[in-house]
Design an enzyme around this catalytic site. Structure first.
Site, mmCIF file in Angstrom:
data_model
loop_
_atom_site.group_PDB
_atom_site.id
_atom_site.type_symbol
_atom_site.label_atom_id
_atom_site.label_comp_id
_atom_site.label_asym_id
_atom_site.label_seq_id
_atom_site.Cartn_x
_atom_site.Cartn_y
_atom_site.Cartn_z
ATOM 1 N N SER A 54 -12.526 35.953 -14.953
ATOM 2 C CA SER A 54 -12.186 36.956 -13.938
ATOM 3 C C SER A 54 -13.286 37.224 -12.923
ATOM 4 C CB SER A 54 -11.777 38.266 -14.620
ATOM 5 O OG SER A 54 -10.451 38.179 -15.097
ATOM 6 N N LYS A 57 -12.357 36.884 -9.327
ATOM 7 C CA LYS A 57 -11.805 37.946 -8.475
ATOM 8 C C LYS A 57 -12.784 38.408 -7.406
ATOM 9 C CE LYS A 57 -8.458 39.669 -11.906
ATOM 10 N NZ LYS A 57 -8.724 38.818 -13.080
ATOM 11 N N SER A 118 -9.605 44.701 -13.563
ATOM 12 C CA SER A 118 -9.407 43.249 -13.547
ATOM 13 C C SER A 118 -7.938 42.888 -13.723
ATOM 14 C CB SER A 118 -10.246 42.575 -14.644
ATOM 15 O OG SER A 118 -10.413 41.194 -14.386
#
Length: 436
Positions: A54, A57, A118
């Site tokens: 993640s 991102k 997230s």
């Protein structure tokens, strides 16, 4: 101009060795940098392409904030939920805020869900809003990475999920088992650009908890925020990442007394080689403690510094035959304690300013650039930065300290006559000496 002495692709020989000795970071890859200049203070396997999960991102955040800035997307813009976003949002095994199939959500709310919790479906929603589809957005991600100067990377989706989690609906052109990868240096460069180009991201990233909609609470996965379980003074970002492929990874940033550092750990473990949430925060703490305890910004050269042996330059056709030169501004650099004495100035003269005889031609204006000074470690080592712009932070222009007007025709003529007779006198003297 002469070739630049300080390249942004090399290390100092002093701080690197000491950091490697003091820090034994348990991770497949790691890096520690100055958050203002991008100066690299420690690295481990920094150019190896590793899983990022993640932390992906951060690129989605960068592209969104850039689109907001340029007016292509509005914070209060409404998003209608796609089949893909809905399907992903209903997967309780993934980090998500549940989206209603008939629901409409503001981009600001989706952004907060992405940056704080997230949330994967919220991230897909943002990608679809910006590019029309996640497939198109993935191309934007890879193009932006190239534009930012990143290396050793590959983006296959906007979220950092394993592509298999898309259950056959992954971006077109990517395989079901594809993964996002980046090197620690590229992750740090992306984080560096994100917080410096869009510092407002830290306000959201540092939010410990927030409500998405009534009944949906979002707790920040960055447990090093000061009020959370592994709280660290000054911590205000940035992004965690966890998958089986990427392991336990974290891009952290903290600021104390005006000094900011950025850290990256990928596939972090404890001393026994076991990965875990605590491990990635412990290894981050290790680097930040070392940085805050051992580094400080120091003035290496003051404003108006003059290099020994190069305090003046000769001038042709001027009222004066030389001009004083000095640095336009001071040079400050983040240094390991006691390291200041290990650096020396290097003067790089702009040869395009000189005549064939190696002189400056009058007239010369005060403040006119004639070259620059940069720093070099006395052992020949170089200072390493994430970006070429960062390397310029340890160099300063060398300029003329005074005006030198062009001499008028009469003065130039008299100098010529004086030179003629001086040469003639020398010739007569030599001849007379020859008689004896």
């Amino acid at each position: 101009m002469m070739a630049v002495i300080l390249f942004f692709g090399f290390f100092t020989g002093f701080g690197k060795a000491e950091a490697e000795t003091a820090l034994n970071v348990n991770a497949a890859g790691a890096i520690l940098v100055d958050g203002k200049t991008g100066q690299v203070l420690y690295e481990k396997n920094a150019d190896s392409a590793l899983g990022i999960a993640s932390m992906t991102k951060m690129m989605t955040e960068y592209i969104l904030l850039d689109a907001i800035k340029k007016g292509r997307v509005k914070w209060d813009q409404q998003y209608s939920v796609s089949d893909l976003a809905y399907k992903i949002s209903q997967n309780g095994d993934l980090s998500n805020v549940p989206l209603r199939k008939d629901g409409k959500y503001k981009i600001r709310d989706l952004y907060q869900a992405m940056a704080i919790y997230s949330a994967n479906a919220a991230t897909i929603a943002i990608a679809e809003t910006i590019a029309g589809s996640e497939t198109n957005f993935v191309k934007m991600m890879n193009d932006k990475a190239k534009q930012l100067g990143l290396k050793n990377y590959k983006f296959v989706n906007s979220t950092g999920l394993n592509n298999k989690d898309y259950q056959g609906m992954q971006p077109k052109g990517t395989s079901p088992d594809a993964e996002n990868v980046m090197s620690p240096r590229s992750v740090a460069t992306l984080a560096f650009r994100l917080i410096n180009d869009f510092p407002e991201v830290l306000k959201t990233a540092s939010t410990p908890t927030k409500t998405f909609v009534e009944g949906t609470k979002m707790d920040n996965w960055n447990w090093m925020l000061p009020s959370l379980v592994f709280g660290y003074q000054g911590m205000d970002g940035l992004k965690t990442g966890t998958t089986d492929f990427a392991g336990y990874s974290f891009t952290g940033t903290a600021m104390r007394d005006g000094q900011r550092f950025i850290t990256v750990v990928q596939k972090a473990t404890d001393d026994k080689g076991q990965g875990g949430y605590k491990a990635r925060f412990d290894e981050t703490r290790k680097m930040l403690d070392y940085a805050f305890s051992n580094y400080k910004k120091e003035e290496i050269l003051p404003k108006h510094y003059q290099v020994k042996g190069s305090k003046t330059l000769p001038v042709v056709n001027g009222k004066e035959n030389q001009v004083r030169i000095y640095t336009k501004s001071p040079i400050n650099m983040l240094l390991l304690n006691g390291e200041k004495k290990n650096y020396q100035p290097v003067f790089v003269l702009d040869k395009t300013k000189l005549t064939k005889d190696g002189k400056l031609a009058a007239p010369i204006k005060k403040g006119e650039k004639v070259g620059y000074i940069t720093l070099q470690a006395k052992n020949g080592g170089k200072v390493r930065f994430l970006t070429p712009e960062g390397a310029k932070s340890v160099q300063t222009d060398v300029v003329a300290a005074q005006d030198v007007e062009k001499a008028n025709w009469f003065v130039l003529m008299m100098r010529g006559i004086g030179g003629f007779f001086s040469g003639l006198g020398h010739g007569i003297s030599s001849t007379v000496k020859g008689w004896f």
